[in-house]
Design a protein around this motif. Structure first.
Motif, mmCIF file in Angstrom:
data_model
loop_
_atom_site.group_PDB
_atom_site.id
_atom_site.type_symbol
_atom_site.label_atom_id
_atom_site.label_comp_id
_atom_site.label_asym_id
_atom_site.label_seq_id
_atom_site.Cartn_x
_atom_site.Cartn_y
_atom_site.Cartn_z
ATOM 1 N N ALA A 191 45.564 50.549 14.792
ATOM 2 C CA ALA A 191 46.233 50.090 13.567
ATOM 3 C C ALA A 191 45.232 49.492 12.590
ATOM 4 O O ALA A 191 45.283 49.745 11.388
ATOM 5 C CB ALA A 191 47.311 49.071 13.921
ATOM 6 N N GLY A 193 56.006 44.572 8.120
ATOM 7 C CA GLY A 193 54.975 44.992 9.070
ATOM 8 C C GLY A 193 55.546 45.661 10.303
ATOM 9 O O GLY A 193 56.699 46.088 10.334
ATOM 10 N N VAL A 194 54.711 45.767 11.328
ATOM 11 C CA VAL A 194 55.082 46.466 12.557
ATOM 12 C C VAL A 194 54.887 45.547 13.760
ATOM 13 O O VAL A 194 53.842 44.910 13.910
ATOM 14 C CB VAL A 194 54.216 47.735 12.750
ATOM 15 C CG1 VAL A 194 54.514 48.398 14.095
ATOM 16 C CG2 VAL A 194 54.443 48.722 11.617
ATOM 17 N N TYR A 195 55.911 45.485 14.598
ATOM 18 C CA TYR A 195 55.789 44.848 15.909
ATOM 19 C C TYR A 195 56.084 45.925 16.938
ATOM 20 O O TYR A 195 57.106 46.607 16.866
ATOM 21 C CB TYR A 195 56.804 43.706 16.068
ATOM 22 C CG TYR A 195 56.911 43.236 17.494
ATOM 23 C CD1 TYR A 195 56.089 42.228 17.968
ATOM 24 C CD2 TYR A 195 57.784 43.848 18.388
ATOM 25 C CE1 TYR A 195 56.145 41.827 19.297
ATOM 26 C CE2 TYR A 195 57.846 43.457 19.724
ATOM 27 C CZ TYR A 195 57.024 42.455 20.171
ATOM 28 O OH TYR A 195 57.073 42.067 21.476
ATOM 29 N N ILE A 196 55.203 46.077 17.902
ATOM 30 C CA ILE A 196 55.483 47.071 18.954
ATOM 31 C C ILE A 196 55.126 46.468 20.306
ATOM 32 O O ILE A 196 54.059 45.892 20.478
ATOM 33 C CB ILE A 196 54.753 48.409 18.691
ATOM 34 C CG1 ILE A 196 55.136 49.460 19.745
ATOM 35 C CG2 ILE A 196 53.265 48.264 18.609
ATOM 36 C CD1 ILE A 196 54.706 50.879 19.389
ATOM 37 N N VAL A 254 45.203 47.836 8.218
ATOM 38 C CA VAL A 254 46.147 46.733 8.345
ATOM 39 C C VAL A 254 45.534 45.660 9.240
ATOM 40 O O VAL A 254 44.770 45.966 10.156
ATOM 41 C CB VAL A 254 47.505 47.244 8.892
ATOM 42 C CG1 VAL A 254 47.355 47.873 10.247
ATOM 43 C CG2 VAL A 254 48.539 46.149 8.953
ATOM 44 N N PHE A 265 50.556 43.761 11.728
ATOM 45 C CA PHE A 265 50.716 44.618 12.907
ATOM 46 C C PHE A 265 50.461 43.802 14.159
ATOM 47 O O PHE A 265 49.443 43.123 14.278
ATOM 48 C CB PHE A 265 49.735 45.796 12.854
ATOM 49 C CG PHE A 265 49.964 46.817 13.944
ATOM 50 C CD1 PHE A 265 50.720 47.955 13.704
ATOM 51 C CD2 PHE A 265 49.434 46.630 15.219
ATOM 52 C CE1 PHE A 265 50.941 48.902 14.709
ATOM 53 C CE2 PHE A 265 49.655 47.567 16.231
ATOM 54 C CZ PHE A 265 50.412 48.708 15.970
ATOM 55 N N ALA A 315 46.266 49.777 20.723
ATOM 56 C CA ALA A 315 47.099 50.017 19.543
ATOM 57 C C ALA A 315 46.654 49.130 18.382
ATOM 58 O O ALA A 315 46.660 49.557 17.219
ATOM 59 C CB ALA A 315 48.569 49.767 19.874
ATOM 60 N N LEU A 329 58.478 42.133 10.908
ATOM 61 C CA LEU A 329 59.393 43.120 10.337
ATOM 62 C C LEU A 329 59.892 42.658 8.976
ATOM 63 O O LEU A 329 59.969 43.443 8.033
ATOM 64 C CB LEU A 329 60.577 43.365 11.277
ATOM 65 C CG LEU A 329 60.430 44.594 12.181
ATOM 66 C CD1 LEU A 329 59.418 44.336 13.279
ATOM 67 C CD2 LEU A 329 61.763 45.012 12.753
#
Lengths: 279, 403, 64
Positions: B90, B72-75, B95, B47, B86, B68
């Motif tokens: 997370a 996982g997550v990229y924001i 994570v 994350f 954030a 990605l």
């Protein structure tokens, strides 16, 4: 709904009562509405994360038995965005006041709505900063007296619901702590709705806003809510202009745009497919 | 001991696999920022929330792809306050999460970094230092956030700060940063700088199986007995995930072992003390230095350096003909490695601290050994890195002064 | 007739239950605290429970 009279207690941390809010403060009523909404949706406590900011309403996590993350002033939606983006299966409810959620946290509010992330924001609007002594906020009406606008507020206020609707939220509603059965439903529907849900809860602050603006004690302020709230579906609402000081309550906007996690999952699938190809 | 262990590898279509040490070791020509992103993925980070800022943006760019691909997550958040918030949210779902920024963004993150410290939320913040104050000489190099990393937040608190000097270390220390964050439930700052972050070097990324990965302790008690802030004997409480059977609260307010806010003075004192002792009782696991000299020998001068200053310092040490000059590289900047600096200083006649700031680490070295040895500084804050010649010139001045 | 319980430890005497009960079940004592004066009129609608900001009220089912 006989079961509801006790089922909602599961979400209340009764060992922390009595709470710290002033006599007649609407926060306790809004908290009750939230717990009843959770109960009606039968959400297991461990699948709910309540995220709060700083302020009177931001203390609500202390009275809840769900998971909770109490962060910093104005940032609750950003903390919540991390939780939800990482674990989409969790129900994330964000509790903020008008100072927290709409003034210092205004940027996160419009971006959470734009992202349409599946959070439910319950903003209790009491028109001022209660915890710090009743200072002016972004929802204090023009002309109103607060501890920092002694001659009246020279600035205009935000209509939070219109702001959030314009920013792209899937669900926008306004209720009051007088109209409780409706408030329960609005919060319940907001949580059930996918995408960003925003519920403004108009609530009295008899200690500061009410006293300075001579609106009377809590009971008088509750009567004002009853008089000034106009149901969106009502005949009066269809009649045109709202009288000065009145506001609409009910579900104000709803749409079905894709939420952040759904859109994100599409991108991630593409990325994962690429990862598989190259290995 | 106190020398960092090796880091890791991830698959890439551009990789070249050569048999050095392990058959799976890949050698890549990477920029420091890219190596940090690779290190994060190798450490298990899934994350990233951040906001673009030079000279750290390549970390975000690489993560937007690699995380990605790793599921996982990229924001990209609306600002740095939201980014670190954030990351904390997370991390509490279990994570491994991180962010990267530079000075101005690091300043914006300070308040919420305090949440991670008090709430004992493992996370990593990469600060690729640039010149300041404020927008300063955007975006030239500096090492002037050493004190901000340690003391940037209000209130009493402690955290870990690591500083890489090479691209290889960017990779390895990112892995170490995640490991320490997970081990101690504490935010770890990777304090890189513009020079190290934008420099390109050959990097060996080891077989993932050979990388030591530490994961946070999870509770083993029945869920109804879980206290998220009740420490084990090592001072570190186990951390559950939001969404698991363990229901818990994390708050930025002072809290008791249950995680609900609490104003009791004795509880507050014990909690603050533990934020210090959980690190200070385990310095052997945290403090990392490298001795770039023969430790058996007495030194005429010990240069204490970190980050991008290590390389010119080592070059200058080699040029000090007829004098024995060694470089002690500080990897862990906080907690400050007092004992290791004192130990090294005991075998040196004097110390010199070149740094791209007005003397932040120099003052720490003086605090540790100033009564026993002469400590000389070489501060520089003009937006340029050191040349070996500048450090050599200062070495000559020091010896002239010492006589 | 319903069981109406008021928790004096939680009640902050705001007067909301007294003012808004549709059946005017509550009266006030000399300190402004609610007292159940006309329990027989209670229809167990639950509005007082929902509007009590202090979680101080409990109302049993009708006839209990």
């Amino acid at each position: 709904m006989p079961g509801l009279k006790t089922a909602w207690k599961e979400y209340l941390e009764e060992s922390m009562l009595p709470h710290m809010w002033c006599p007649g403060c609407g926060n306790g009523i809004a908290l009750g509405a939230l717990t009843r909404a959770l109960a009606e949706l039968k959400l297991p406590r461990h699948k709910v994360v309540v995220v709060t900011g700083i302020g009177c309403w931001g203390k609500a996590d202390d009275y809840l038995s769900t998971n909770a993350l109490h962060g910093t002033h104005g940032r609750a939606l950003a903390f919540a965005t991390g939780v939800k983006a990482a674990r989409p299966e969790l129900t994330v409810v964000v509790l903020m006041g008008d100072g927290d959620g709409a003034t210092i946290g205004g940027n996160h509010l419009i971006h959470a709505a734009r992202r349409n992330i599946d959070l439910t924001a319950v903003v209790v609007n009491n028109y001022n900063y209660g915890m710090t002594g009743g200072q002016v906020s972004a929802t204090t009406p023009a002309g109103a007296i607060t501890s920092t606008t002694r001659y009246g507020n020279p600035e205009r206020d935000f209509d939070l619901c219109r702001l959030v609707e314009a920013a792209g939220a899937n669900y926008v509603a306004r209720g009051t702590v007088y109209h409780v059965p409706q408030l329960d439903r609005l919060i319940r529907d907001g949580i059930a709705k996918k995408g960003f849900s925003f519920i403004e809860v108009v609530s009295p602050c008899p200690t500061h806003f009410g006293r300075r603006n001579r609106l009377g004690p809590a009971v008088q302020m509750m009567k004002l809510l009853k008089e000034r709230a106009v149901h969106v579906g009502s005949a009066a609402a269809k009649g045109g202009e709202l009288p000065e000081g009145s506001f609409f309550i009910g579900k104000l906007a709803e749409r079905d745009d894709p939420d952040f996690n759904t859109s994100y999952e599409k991108m991630r699938k593409k990325a994962l497919a690429k990862g598989t190809e190259s290995s | 001991m106190n020398e960092p262990a090796n880091g890791s590898k991830i698959k890439d279509k551009n990789e070249s696999t050569v048999g050095r040490g392990s058959k799976e070791t890949r050698r890549l020509f990477l920029q420091g920022n890219e190596a940090i992103a690779e290190g994060a993925v190798a450490a298990g980070a899934r994350f990233y929330a951040g906001y673009p800022i030079t000279p750290s943006s390549e970390i975000a760019e690489v993560c937007s792809e690699k995380l990605l691909e790793a599921g996982g997550v990229y924001i990209q958040m609306e600002d740095e306050l939201g980014s670190i918030a954030a990351v904390i949210g997370a991390s509490l779902t279990g994570v491994k999460a991180f962010t990267a920024t530079s000075g101005p963004g690091f300043s914006l993150m300070q308040e919420n970094l305090g949440v991670a410290i008090l709430g004992e939320v493992p996370c990593v913040v990469v600060n690729v230092q640039r010149s300041g104050p404020s927008t300063g000489l955007a975006t030239r190099p500096a090492q002037a956030d050493v004190m901000q990393a340690r003391w940037g937040r209000h209130g009493d608190q402690h955290l870990i700060v690591l500083s890489p000097a090479t691209v290889q270390e960017c990779f390895e220390l990112t892995v170490t940063a995640f490991n320490l964050a997970e081990r101690f439930r504490v935010p770890v700052v990777l304090l890189a700088d513009e020079i190290v972050a934008h420099m390109r070097e050959n990097v060996a990324l080891p077989d993932p199986a050979q990388i030591k990965i530490v994961n946070r302790k999870k509770p083993t008690c029945p869920p109804e007995e879980y206290l998220p802030f009740k420490p084990d004997p090592d001072g570190v409480p186990p951390l559950a995930d939001f969404g698991s059977a363990y229901v818990f609260h994390v708050t930025s307010s002072m809290h008791g072992e249950r995680g609900y806010s609490q104003n009791d003075p004795a509880n507050a004192q014990a909690k603050i003390r533990r934020l210090f002792t959980k690190l200070e009782n385990h310095l052997d696991e945290i403090l990392l230095v490298k001795h770039h000299y023969n430790r058996e020998e007495e030194l005429d001068l010990l240069i204490v350096a970190f980050g991008c200053t290590v390389r010119p310092a080592r070059a200058a040490a080699l040029r000090a003909f007829g004098r024995k000059v060694g470089v002690l590289q500080l990897i862990t900047l906080w907690p400050f490695p007092d004992a290791l600096v004192a130990q090294a200083a005991a075998r040196a006649r004097a110390l010199l601290v070149p740094e791209l700031n007005m003397g932040q680490v120099g003052r720490e070295v003086e605090r540790v050994v100033g009564k026993a040895k002469p400590v000389f500084g070489l501060p520089k804050s003009n937006g340029e890195g050191f040349t070996p010649g500048e450090i050599s010139a200062r070495i000559e001045e020091v010896f002239a002064c010492l006589g | 007739m319903c069981q109406i319980k008021i928790d004096p430890k939680r009640c902050k005497h705001c007067g909301i239950c007294i003012a808004f009960c549709p059946q005017e079940v509550f009266g006030a004592d000399c300190r402004g605290a609610p007292v159940v004066e006309r329990a027989e009129k209670c229809t167990a609608c639950g509005l007082c429970v929902m509007r009590c900001p202090d979680f101080a009220l409990e109302v049993g089912e009708k006839g209990k």
